[in-house]
Design a protein around this motif. Sequence first.
Motif, PDB file in Angstrom:
ATOM      1  N   LEU A  11       0.846  -1.194   0.000  1.00 18.66           N
ATOM      2  CA  LEU A  11       0.000   0.000   0.000  1.00 18.66           C
ATOM      3  C   LEU A  11       0.881   1.243   0.000  1.00 18.66           C
ATOM      4  CD1 LEU A  11      -2.762  -1.019   2.548  1.00 18.66           C
ATOM      5  CD2 LEU A  11      -2.989  -0.837   0.077  1.00 18.66           C
ATOM      6  N   GLY A  12       0.541   2.194  -0.851  1.00 17.79           N
ATOM      7  CA  GLY A  12       1.310   3.435  -0.947  1.00 17.79           C
ATOM      8  C   GLY A  12       2.347   3.436  -2.046  1.00 17.79           C
ATOM      9  N   ASP A  13       2.652   2.263  -2.650  1.00 20.51           N
ATOM     10  CA  ASP A  13       3.607   2.215  -3.763  1.00 20.51           C
ATOM     11  C   ASP A  13       3.044   2.967  -4.961  1.00 20.51           C
ATOM     12  OD1 ASP A  13       5.407   0.753  -2.329  1.00 20.51           O
ATOM     13  OD2 ASP A  13       4.916  -1.180  -3.261  1.00 20.51           O
ATOM     14  N   PHE A  14       3.937   3.654  -5.683  1.00 21.55           N
ATOM     15  CA  PHE A  14       3.541   4.384  -6.887  1.00 21.55           C
ATOM     16  C   PHE A  14       3.852   3.512  -8.095  1.00 21.55           C
ATOM     17  CE2 PHE A  14       4.041   7.841 -10.106  1.00 21.55           C
ATOM     18  CZ  PHE A  14       2.780   8.395  -9.967  1.00 21.55           C
ATOM     19  N   VAL A  15       2.838   3.230  -8.914  1.00 18.48           N
ATOM     20  CA  VAL A  15       3.007   2.293 -10.021  1.00 18.48           C
ATOM     21  C   VAL A  15       2.453   2.890 -11.314  1.00 18.48           C
ATOM     22  CG1 VAL A  15       2.934   0.255  -8.532  1.00 18.48           C
ATOM     23  CG2 VAL A  15       0.797   1.152  -9.495  1.00 18.48           C
ATOM     24  N   ARG A  16       2.892   2.284 -12.424  1.00 18.44           N
ATOM     25  CA  ARG A  16       2.416   2.691 -13.751  1.00 18.44           C
ATOM     26  C   ARG A  16       1.842   1.472 -14.457  1.00 18.44           C
ATOM     27  NH1 ARG A  16       6.868   5.600 -16.050  1.00 18.44           N
ATOM     28  NH2 ARG A  16       5.916   7.425 -15.062  1.00 18.44           N
ATOM     29  N   MET A  72      -1.350   5.339 -17.754  1.00 17.93           N
ATOM     30  CA  MET A  72      -1.947   5.683 -16.472  1.00 17.93           C
ATOM     31  C   MET A  72      -0.986   5.312 -15.358  1.00 17.93           C
ATOM     32  SD  MET A  72      -5.844   4.252 -16.959  1.00 17.93           S
ATOM     33  CE  MET A  72      -6.222   4.621 -15.244  1.00 17.93           C
ATOM     34  N   GLU A  73      -1.076   6.036 -14.245  1.00 11.96           N
ATOM     35  CA  GLU A  73      -0.274   5.723 -13.076  1.00 11.96           C
ATOM     36  C   GLU A  73      -1.024   6.164 -11.822  1.00 11.96           C
ATOM     37  OE1 GLU A  73       3.312   7.787 -14.069  1.00 11.96           O
ATOM     38  OE2 GLU A  73       2.583   9.729 -13.326  1.00 11.96           O
ATOM     39  N   GLY A  74      -0.597   5.646 -10.686  1.00 17.16           N
ATOM     40  CA  GLY A  74      -1.270   5.993  -9.432  1.00 17.16           C
ATOM     41  C   GLY A  74      -0.653   5.236  -8.272  1.00 17.16           C
ATOM     42  N   TYR A  75      -1.330   5.302  -7.137  1.00 19.16           N
ATOM     43  CA  TYR A  75      -0.831   4.682  -5.914  1.00 19.16           C
ATOM     44  C   TYR A  75      -1.632   3.428  -5.576  1.00 19.16           C
ATOM     45  CZ  TYR A  75       1.716   9.029  -5.247  1.00 19.16           C
ATOM     46  OH  TYR A  75       2.559  10.083  -5.401  1.00 19.16           O
ATOM     47  N   VAL A  76      -0.934   2.426  -5.068  1.00 14.45           N
ATOM     48  CA  VAL A  76      -1.609   1.211  -4.620  1.00 14.45           C
ATOM     49  C   VAL A  76      -2.387   1.538  -3.349  1.00 14.45           C
ATOM     50  CG1 VAL A  76      -1.315  -1.163  -3.830  1.00 14.45           C
ATOM     51  CG2 VAL A  76       0.195  -0.252  -5.610  1.00 14.45           C
ATOM     52  N   THR A  77      -3.707   1.406  -3.402  1.00 11.97           N
ATOM     53  CA  THR A  77      -4.556   1.734  -2.251  1.00 11.97           C
ATOM     54  C   THR A  77      -5.324   0.523  -1.717  1.00 11.97           C
ATOM     55  OG1 THR A  77      -6.263   2.464  -3.812  1.00 11.97           O
ATOM     56  CG2 THR A  77      -4.854   4.161  -2.859  1.00 11.97           C
ATOM     57  N   ARG A  78      -5.114  -0.657  -2.356  1.00  6.08           N
ATOM     58  CA  ARG A  78      -5.785  -1.854  -1.857  1.00  6.08           C
ATOM     59  C   ARG A  78      -5.043  -3.092  -2.378  1.00  6.08           C
ATOM     60  NH1 ARG A  78     -10.860  -2.080   0.062  1.00  6.08           N
ATOM     61  NH2 ARG A  78     -11.258  -0.042  -0.884  1.00  6.08           N
ATOM     62  N   ILE A  79      -4.841  -4.056  -1.478  1.00  6.35           N
ATOM     63  CA  ILE A  79      -4.343  -5.362  -1.869  1.00  6.35           C
ATOM     64  C   ILE A  79      -5.549  -6.295  -1.882  1.00  6.35           C
ATOM     65  CG2 ILE A  79      -2.730  -7.234  -1.367  1.00  6.35           C
ATOM     66  CD1 ILE A  79      -1.353  -4.581  -2.011  1.00  6.35           C
ATOM     67  N   ILE A  80      -6.036  -6.646  -3.075  1.00  7.80           N
ATOM     68  CA  ILE A  80      -7.261  -7.431  -3.187  1.00  7.80           C
ATOM     69  C   ILE A  80      -6.984  -8.900  -2.877  1.00  7.80           C
ATOM     70  CG2 ILE A  80      -9.105  -8.144  -4.753  1.00  7.80           C
ATOM     71  CD1 ILE A  80      -8.691  -5.432  -6.194  1.00  7.80           C
ATOM     72  N   ASP A  81      -5.956  -9.461  -3.513  1.00 11.56           N
ATOM     73  CA  ASP A  81      -5.512 -10.828  -3.204  1.00 11.56           C
ATOM     74  C   ASP A  81      -4.073 -10.959  -3.678  1.00 11.56           C
ATOM     75  OD1 ASP A  81      -5.601 -11.320  -6.001  1.00 11.56           O
ATOM     76  OD2 ASP A  81      -7.658 -12.052  -5.872  1.00 11.56           O
ATOM     77  N   GLY A 125      -5.627  -2.707  -6.081  1.00 11.61           N
ATOM     78  CA  GLY A 125      -6.407  -1.535  -6.452  1.00 11.61           C
ATOM     79  C   GLY A 125      -5.482  -0.348  -6.559  1.00 11.61           C
ATOM     80  N   VAL A 126      -5.569   0.392  -7.677  1.00 14.27           N
ATOM     81  CA  VAL A 126      -4.704   1.548  -7.910  1.00 14.27           C
ATOM     82  C   VAL A 126      -5.571   2.789  -8.044  1.00 14.27           C
ATOM     83  CG1 VAL A 126      -2.998   2.599  -9.453  1.00 14.27           C
ATOM     84  CG2 VAL A 126      -2.937   0.131  -9.030  1.00 14.27           C
ATOM     85  N   THR A 166      -1.100   9.936  -1.002  1.00  8.65           N
ATOM     86  CA  THR A 166      -2.503   9.604  -1.232  1.00  8.65           C
ATOM     87  C   THR A 166      -3.209   9.435   0.106  1.00  8.65           C
ATOM     88  OG1 THR A 166      -4.040   7.935  -2.100  1.00  8.65           O
ATOM     89  CG2 THR A 166      -1.821   7.178  -1.558  1.00  8.65           C
ATOM     90  N   ALA A 167      -4.194  10.278   0.371  1.00 10.84           N
ATOM     91  CA  ALA A 167      -4.893  10.256   1.657  1.00 10.84           C
ATOM     92  C   ALA A 167      -5.768   9.026   1.813  1.00 10.84           C
ATOM     93  CB  ALA A 167      -5.744  11.520   1.804  1.00 10.84           C
ATOM     94  N   ALA A 168      -5.870   8.200   0.763  1.00 11.53           N
ATOM     95  CA  ALA A 168      -6.704   6.999   0.845  1.00 11.53           C
ATOM     96  C   ALA A 168      -6.063   5.902   1.683  1.00 11.53           C
ATOM     97  CB  ALA A 168      -6.988   6.467  -0.560  1.00 11.53           C
TER      98      ALA A 168
END
Length: 314
Positions: free
Chosen positions: A5-10, A16-25, A30-31, A87-89
């Motif tokens: 969680l919090g890693d920045f990925v592309r 598109m790019e964003g931050y990991v905000t959920r580990i689903i499995d 979730g990005v 990311t405040a999420a």
Amino acid sequence: MKYKLGDFVRFVDENMEGYVTRIIDDHMIGVTGADDFEIPVPASKVTYVYGHNISIDDKHNKPLAPIATENFIEKGIYLAVVPDQKTAAVVHFHLVNTTSYQILITLSTLQNLQYKGEYAGIVMPQSVEKVYAAPLADLQIWPQFNLQLLYYTQQNKKPVEPLIITERFKAKDFAGSKKQVPLMNQQGWLIRLDEDDLVIDAEKLKESFFKPAEEKQLVDKPATEVDLHIEKLKHEHQLLNSATILNIQLDHFKKALDAAIVHQLPEITFIHGAGNGTLKHELHKLLSKNNRIQTFMDARKEKFGYGATKVILK
């Protein structure tokens, strides 16, 4: 799962790019991008963005200098919950060690009768380690935390009993304002883990029951208009659920009403807003049972609409 969680990925196949905000499995994450919309994506379809992820240093291998006995700090271990700076999420849990001990820590979680080891390591004296991260939106379903802390020092100190802490956090635990986190240049919610045992002084307790009237705390005179909107009562109200918010509002209402009665005010107005009518209904129910109330009514509609109640006291 290599991502946290919090890693920045592309995205590999999209621009598109964003931050990991959920580990689903183990295979899906979730990005959340700049639009604050979370997208489920296979972990194999994203990659790290160079320069955003920091490697761990070898500070645990550095020898510790001896500390003079009078300067040895025995207490001060905290769990700090800090919003992600990007990311405040997401919020991050840090073990903050302001003592002179090395702290050996393990963290496991329990959810749906399943235990999971989350972290094991050493937190050096006067240092901080991140031990967990979680999506803020999932606060109500966060797992139970099981922390075990073991104290270690090479110096001549009597061994300290290990700390074993089991906690399931709720929104009300984060109702207070954020504070400056020790050893971190960030604001967060602080939970003291090594609180001193409460010692009750029987004599002082006895004296408190027999204080002269003039020494007892006076009730402050309330304003003639009391705003019960939650943002006026609590700065950190975004994490609170509706039941907690209602309890806070009713508690503030009762204190203000009692103070108005003590100070013999002729009237007082409570601003509760229109909303879904729940708060207004609860206020009116309490007012109707109070024999110190002469009557109550909607306050001036041209000023408050239907969002305030005027109370006339006897």
